[in-house]
Write a protein that holds these residues in place. Sequence first.
Motif, mmCIF file in Angstrom:
data_model
loop_
_atom_site.group_PDB
_atom_site.id
_atom_site.type_symbol
_atom_site.label_atom_id
_atom_site.label_comp_id
_atom_site.label_asym_id
_atom_site.label_seq_id
_atom_site.Cartn_x
_atom_site.Cartn_y
_atom_site.Cartn_z
ATOM 1 N N ARG A 2 0.706 -1.210 0.122
ATOM 2 C CA ARG A 2 0.120 -0.205 0.185
ATOM 3 C C ARG A 2 0.779 1.367 -0.050
ATOM 4 O O ARG A 2 0.501 2.255 -0.657
ATOM 5 N N PRO A 3 1.762 1.655 0.774
ATOM 6 C CA PRO A 3 2.944 2.630 0.792
ATOM 7 C C PRO A 3 3.368 2.944 -0.479
ATOM 8 O O PRO A 3 3.579 4.110 -1.086
ATOM 9 N N THR A 43 -5.216 13.678 -11.957
ATOM 10 C CA THR A 43 -6.097 13.572 -10.763
ATOM 11 C C THR A 43 -6.601 11.978 -10.813
ATOM 12 O O THR A 43 -6.898 11.380 -11.826
ATOM 13 N N VAL A 44 -6.528 11.649 -9.429
ATOM 14 C CA VAL A 44 -6.837 10.205 -9.174
ATOM 15 C C VAL A 44 -8.238 9.829 -8.744
ATOM 16 O O VAL A 44 -8.270 10.238 -7.630
ATOM 17 N N PRO A 45 -9.331 9.617 -9.568
ATOM 18 C CA PRO A 45 -10.470 9.473 -8.979
ATOM 19 C C PRO A 45 -10.973 8.245 -8.483
ATOM 20 O O PRO A 45 -11.859 8.053 -7.871
ATOM 21 N N GLN A 46 -10.227 7.329 -8.894
ATOM 22 C CA GLN A 46 -10.312 5.917 -8.559
ATOM 23 C C GLN A 46 -8.908 5.065 -8.058
ATOM 24 O O GLN A 46 -8.273 5.230 -8.993
ATOM 25 N N ILE A 47 -9.229 4.386 -7.000
ATOM 26 C CA ILE A 47 -8.197 3.476 -6.624
ATOM 27 C C ILE A 47 -8.411 2.246 -6.486
ATOM 28 O O ILE A 47 -9.555 2.107 -5.704
ATOM 29 N N MET A 48 -7.932 1.330 -7.049
ATOM 30 C CA MET A 48 -8.109 -0.138 -6.695
ATOM 31 C C MET A 48 -7.165 -0.803 -5.721
ATOM 32 O O MET A 48 -6.289 -0.166 -5.411
ATOM 33 N N GLY A 49 -7.177 -2.127 -5.505
ATOM 34 C CA GLY A 49 -6.447 -2.675 -4.380
ATOM 35 C C GLY A 49 -5.061 -2.958 -5.177
ATOM 36 O O GLY A 49 -3.941 -2.774 -4.349
ATOM 37 N N ASP A 50 -5.006 -2.920 -6.428
ATOM 38 C CA ASP A 50 -3.712 -3.296 -7.111
ATOM 39 C C ASP A 50 -2.923 -2.135 -7.947
ATOM 40 O O ASP A 50 -2.367 -2.432 -8.786
#
Length: 264
Positions: A63-64, A79-86
């Motif tokens: 994660r870090p 711009t990051v509107p979406q973060i997935m697990g990977d």
Amino acid sequence: MPAATGSGGGGARRPRGRAAVEGEPLGVPREERKLVTVLFADLAGYTALASSLDPEEVYASLRPGILELQRAVEGFGGTVPQIMGDGFMAVFGVPVAHEDDAERAVRAALAARDLARELRAAGGRVPFPEVHAGVNSGEVIVVPAAEAGGFAVIGDTVNSASRLADLAPPGCVLVDHRTRDRTARAVRYGRGRLLRAKGKPEGLLAYEAVEPITRVPGGRPAGGAPFVDREAELERLDRAFRDAVRAGRSRVTLVVGEPGLGKT
């Protein structure tokens, strides 16, 4: 910008621009069609890694690094509107558009690729995977979505960027032909390949981004192509300048056009 209010005969002037709707976050675009560049960056082999080790340990270890990759991409104006697990999706052109958004996106993808390699070389209990990324330029529909960082983007441009990321081998950045055409003077590419992709019966023409040619966004190698097809606009600007010099007064000239049209 909120609408100005006043009372009596000396009410304040209404400022230009769209008035914000009550409860609507400032800077969030209303539903509109925009030309953007979308970047998907994923960690290669994350699923296999998570299945072979404790999922919580994998998440806590990686994660870090994923957040570092996100910050690196945001440093190029994405711009990051979406973060997935990977991994994550980044958009260049919303809410702020630049004339070199496509170049910024490709540079950001290459920077994320290189940073992932540095994190992997640094070692750790869980080895950091390589990044594979896809970059695609085109029109999308931008809609407000406070739960997704202020906005969401919808359209085939997003789907194609995701498909390119899926098709890219570990440590590879694939871009579509429009992105390649807009950035060919700033980034070195491999040959184009027509790739089979889910939901794309005609396939996807993809180019591998290898490395930047110039050090900074917007830079151009010496001896570039001549400036063409803006003679009339340049003459109008030059005439406005001469008129201002003769009159001894300043002039304001507004140049309007979509990003990448050639205003600079």
